[in-house]
Structures are given as C-alpha cells and as structure tokens.
Write a protein that holds these residues in place. Sequence first.
Motif, PDB file in Angstrom:
ATOM      1  N   GLU A  34       0.813  -1.217   0.000  1.00  0.00           N
ATOM      2  CA  GLU A  34       0.000   0.000   0.000  1.00  0.00           C
ATOM      3  C   GLU A  34       0.849   1.270   0.000  1.00  0.00           C
ATOM      4  O   GLU A  34       0.537   2.235  -0.705  1.00  0.00           O
ATOM      5  CB  GLU A  34      -0.939   0.012   1.207  1.00  0.00           C
ATOM      6  CG  GLU A  34      -2.112  -0.944   1.081  1.00  0.00           C
ATOM      7  CD  GLU A  34      -3.052  -0.860   2.256  1.00  0.00           C
ATOM      8  OE1 GLU A  34      -2.833   0.000   3.153  1.00  0.00           O
ATOM      9  OE2 GLU A  34      -4.032  -1.647   2.303  1.00  0.00           O
ATOM     10  N   GLU A  35       1.919   1.265   0.771  1.00  0.00           N
ATOM     11  CA  GLU A  35       2.732   2.487   0.876  1.00  0.00           C
ATOM     12  C   GLU A  35       3.425   2.816  -0.436  1.00  0.00           C
ATOM     13  O   GLU A  35       3.732   3.975  -0.723  1.00  0.00           O
ATOM     14  CB  GLU A  35       3.762   2.349   2.010  1.00  0.00           C
ATOM     15  CG  GLU A  35       4.962   1.459   1.706  1.00  0.00           C
ATOM     16  CD  GLU A  35       4.674  -0.037   1.751  1.00  0.00           C
ATOM     17  OE1 GLU A  35       5.589  -0.837   1.462  1.00  0.00           O
ATOM     18  OE2 GLU A  35       3.533  -0.403   2.103  1.00  0.00           O
ATOM     19  N   HIS A  37       2.144   2.372  -3.501  1.00  0.00           N
ATOM     20  CA  HIS A  37       1.201   2.823  -4.522  1.00  0.00           C
ATOM     21  C   HIS A  37       0.363   4.022  -4.089  1.00  0.00           C
ATOM     22  O   HIS A  37      -0.339   4.606  -4.914  1.00  0.00           O
ATOM     23  CB  HIS A  37       0.278   1.674  -4.910  1.00  0.00           C
ATOM     24  CG  HIS A  37       0.989   0.451  -5.384  1.00  0.00           C
ATOM     25  ND1 HIS A  37       1.544   0.352  -6.643  1.00  0.00           N
ATOM     26  CD2 HIS A  37       1.271  -0.723  -4.763  1.00  0.00           C
ATOM     27  CE1 HIS A  37       2.121  -0.834  -6.781  1.00  0.00           C
ATOM     28  NE2 HIS A  37       1.968  -1.504  -5.653  1.00  0.00           N
ATOM     29  N   GLU A  38       0.459   4.390  -2.814  1.00  0.00           N
ATOM     30  CA  GLU A  38      -0.422   5.427  -2.271  1.00  0.00           C
ATOM     31  C   GLU A  38      -0.321   6.744  -3.027  1.00  0.00           C
ATOM     32  O   GLU A  38      -1.325   7.377  -3.361  1.00  0.00           O
ATOM     33  CB  GLU A  38      -0.108   5.646  -0.787  1.00  0.00           C
ATOM     34  CG  GLU A  38      -1.033   6.641  -0.117  1.00  0.00           C
ATOM     35  CD  GLU A  38      -0.779   6.754   1.376  1.00  0.00           C
ATOM     36  OE1 GLU A  38      -1.544   7.463   2.043  1.00  0.00           O
ATOM     37  OE2 GLU A  38       0.182   6.119   1.870  1.00  0.00           O
ATOM     38  N   ARG A  39       0.885   7.179  -3.332  1.00  0.00           N
ATOM     39  CA  ARG A  39       1.029   8.493  -3.971  1.00  0.00           C
ATOM     40  C   ARG A  39       0.553   8.519  -5.413  1.00  0.00           C
ATOM     41  O   ARG A  39       0.350   9.576  -5.993  1.00  0.00           O
ATOM     42  CB  ARG A  39       2.487   8.975  -3.883  1.00  0.00           C
ATOM     43  CG  ARG A  39       3.490   8.199  -4.710  1.00  0.00           C
ATOM     44  CD  ARG A  39       4.892   8.646  -4.336  1.00  0.00           C
ATOM     45  NE  ARG A  39       5.934   7.988  -5.117  1.00  0.00           N
ATOM     46  CZ  ARG A  39       6.530   8.530  -6.166  1.00  0.00           C
ATOM     47  NH1 ARG A  39       6.175   9.739  -6.582  1.00  0.00           N
ATOM     48  NH2 ARG A  39       7.488   7.896  -6.804  1.00  0.00           N
ATOM     49  N   PHE A  40       0.336   7.333  -5.984  1.00  0.00           N
ATOM     50  CA  PHE A  40      -0.176   7.257  -7.353  1.00  0.00           C
ATOM     51  C   PHE A  40      -1.696   7.087  -7.382  1.00  0.00           C
ATOM     52  O   PHE A  40      -2.303   7.132  -8.440  1.00  0.00           O
ATOM     53  CB  PHE A  40       0.479   6.093  -8.103  1.00  0.00           C
ATOM     54  CG  PHE A  40       1.976   6.201  -8.187  1.00  0.00           C
ATOM     55  CD1 PHE A  40       2.576   7.079  -9.080  1.00  0.00           C
ATOM     56  CD2 PHE A  40       2.789   5.444  -7.362  1.00  0.00           C
ATOM     57  CE1 PHE A  40       3.961   7.181  -9.162  1.00  0.00           C
ATOM     58  CE2 PHE A  40       4.166   5.538  -7.430  1.00  0.00           C
ATOM     59  CZ  PHE A  40       4.756   6.416  -8.325  1.00  0.00           C
ATOM     60  N   GLY A  41      -2.287   6.859  -6.228  1.00  0.00           N
ATOM     61  CA  GLY A  41      -3.733   6.703  -6.155  1.00  0.00           C
ATOM     62  C   GLY A  41      -4.249   5.409  -6.740  1.00  0.00           C
ATOM     63  O   GLY A  41      -5.434   5.272  -7.031  1.00  0.00           O
ATOM     64  N   SER A 172     -10.726   8.975  -4.624  1.00  0.00           N
ATOM     65  CA  SER A 172      -9.707   9.879  -5.136  1.00  0.00           C
ATOM     66  C   SER A 172     -10.303  11.237  -5.484  1.00  0.00           C
ATOM     67  O   SER A 172      -9.712  12.288  -5.170  1.00  0.00           O
ATOM     68  CB  SER A 172      -9.043   9.264  -6.372  1.00  0.00           C
ATOM     69  OG  SER A 172      -8.062  10.126  -6.917  1.00  0.00           O
ATOM     70  N   GLY A 177      -7.767   9.615  -0.317  1.00  0.00           N
ATOM     71  CA  GLY A 177      -6.546   8.819  -0.276  1.00  0.00           C
ATOM     72  C   GLY A 177      -6.732   7.411  -0.791  1.00  0.00           C
ATOM     73  O   GLY A 177      -7.781   7.030  -1.295  1.00  0.00           O
ATOM     74  N   GLU A 234      -9.988  19.900  -2.907  1.00  0.00           N
ATOM     75  CA  GLU A 234      -9.567  20.565  -1.674  1.00  0.00           C
ATOM     76  C   GLU A 234     -10.549  21.643  -1.231  1.00  0.00           C
ATOM     77  O   GLU A 234     -10.509  22.086  -0.096  1.00  0.00           O
ATOM     78  CB  GLU A 234      -8.173  21.171  -1.872  1.00  0.00           C
ATOM     79  CG  GLU A 234      -7.078  20.133  -2.107  1.00  0.00           C
ATOM     80  CD  GLU A 234      -5.717  20.768  -2.283  1.00  0.00           C
ATOM     81  OE1 GLU A 234      -5.656  22.026  -2.321  1.00  0.00           O
ATOM     82  OE2 GLU A 234      -4.725  20.027  -2.377  1.00  0.00           O
TER      83      GLU A 234
END
Length: 342
Positions: A34-35, A37-41, A172, A177, A234
């Motif tokens: 998970e860690e 791939h997290e920043r790629f969504g 997303s 996240g 946001e």
Amino acid sequence: MTLILALESTCDETAAAVIDGELNVLSSVVATQEELHERFGGVVPEIASRAHIERILPVIDTALSDAGVTLEQLDAVAVANQPGLAGSLLVGLMAAKSLCLALDKPLIAIDHLQAHVYACRMAAGKDVFPCVGMIVSGGHSSLYHCHSPLEFETLGGTIDDAAGEAFDKVASMLGLGFPGGPALQRTAEQGDAKRFRLPRPLLADKDRLEFSFSGLKTAVRYELFGPANPVDSEQLDPQLIADMAASVQQAIIDCLIGKALLAMKRTNLTRLCVGGGVAANGPFRDQLEQATEQNAYELHLAPRSLCTDNAAMGAIAVERFNAGLFETLDLEISPGLRRPGK
C-alpha cells in the motif's frame, strides 16, 4: 498429513501460506504494498512486480518458519496463475516452479477468483457447493454458478469497471486517499446517503446479470466538478464529501445486492457465497445479510481476514491435490478475465 505451500501474487500483495489436508491454515503471511502505490492513487503494475521480486522469498521463508515446516516436508506447491497483473503473476509462478523443480514436488494451479469463493467454504467448515458465487473486489465484480469447488459457470460480471475500482476512483475525487474503499466507508458513516440521486446502472434490467460502474463515476464527477461547481477536491465542503461518500456507497451496494438476488432467482439455488475485498465493507455485509434472510437464502460471507488478497484461501489447492489435478512446469499465466458476452 498433506502439506501444501500456497503462493499469491496476483496484484499488489505478496503472500504465502501453509495449509494441511484438513484445510487448517498453519501459517499465513502477507506483505502489503500500500505504501508504494499510495502516492499514485492506485496500483502501478511495474512497481508491484518489482516489489514481489523483493518480497517473495522472505515471505515464503516466514510462512514455512511460522508453520514449523521444512521445504522437504511439503507435498505440493500451489500458486495463483490467473487472473491478475501479468508481471505480478509471473513472479509467483516462477517461484513456485523453481521450488517444484528443486524439490521434485507437484505443481498446482489456483484460480484466484475460485479461491475467493472457497474462502467461504473454509469459514463455514462444511461443504457450501453448489452455490451462487459472487466476487466483488478492486478488479472483479463477477457472478458464477459454482457447481463444485472447481467447476464454475459464468453468470455475469462487470462490462467496464469493478465495484472496488469505483470505490477507489470516487475516493480519489473526494481527496480521501488510497486505498479508497476503507476510507470511503469511514467517511460515509457521517454522511446522508439520500442527498445525491445517483444512477444504479443496469439494476432495473432483469434480463442481465452484468454490472456497470463507469457511468456512476461519471455522474459523481459531474455532481462535484460540473459547470455548476467549478472547484477542486480541496475546496469541497466536508459534509458534502461525507454525503457523496454515503450516496456512492449505497448506489454500489444496491447494484451488487440486486444482481446477486437476481442470480439466485435465475439459478434456483438457495446458497450464496461472497468473497473479495469489497465483501469486507460493513454496510454491504449488513444489507446483504438482511436481503438474503428476507428471501430465505443461505448466505456465506468470507471472513474479513480472507476478503483481501491472501494465500490462505489457496486452500482450494487441497481440492485439486485430492483430485490429482497437477500441472507441468510449462504452466503459463492467464492475466485476463473474459468480459460477459465475449
């Protein structure tokens, strides 16, 4: 006593388990990514396959150690060779073949989707076949007439996106996240599922057992970021986010339960077995239990620990072992899943 080492690497979890002939799970080890791939969504196939290469041997070693079993004591090695990401599948298959060649042990092929349904058999502690099998996950939304643990007849599936993919993509959009499914469920607890009137694709079509979730995602995007709402994630109001999460979750649940009940009626079966990552969703489990009880159907849900990808559900290999269904070392992967009607 029969001892089988099962390997799982179909997507982004590297897993190994040791199972005996009585379906007892002597060990189960999962290394999550998970860690990574997290920043790629979402899961990046190349990153996933590289991580499997790094982790497969330590995971196997830990599974054997936890079970108190040596390689020489194994009676067979089983591996999921379909469906999944090609690079990920290859890592698991090559590891399994290498062990079989070095140890002179038989090789057993596992169908990942059949294994998800078999997790219900493991939890039930009794035979649950024949049944309607339902797999709901990030990559699959499928219905089967399961004549036996190893004989599945396709009833229907998604014609575009899977339920879990819809959860992740909407999460997303909402800025929740990755992985999106659990985050969306938590957020939905504070929301009003009736605020947004979202489509239930194909739900009203009683002649089809297919799913479709791409239109639902599009509807959410227009609600959030259409011409009337020129904002980004946001800037979304927290309560709006919670209400949309709840509305989307309910729309997906309605589609899944509606088609599951239709499959039960179509097959005249009375037993439903459900597995896959989305089957861990609390509201889905609760509402499915209510719906099947109202219709006098017997429901078997995979325990949450066996919903997400793992090697323990590779206990289905015991069925193939007992039937003498072994593979040669030229076994290949089969990444794709046939779409309904194709």
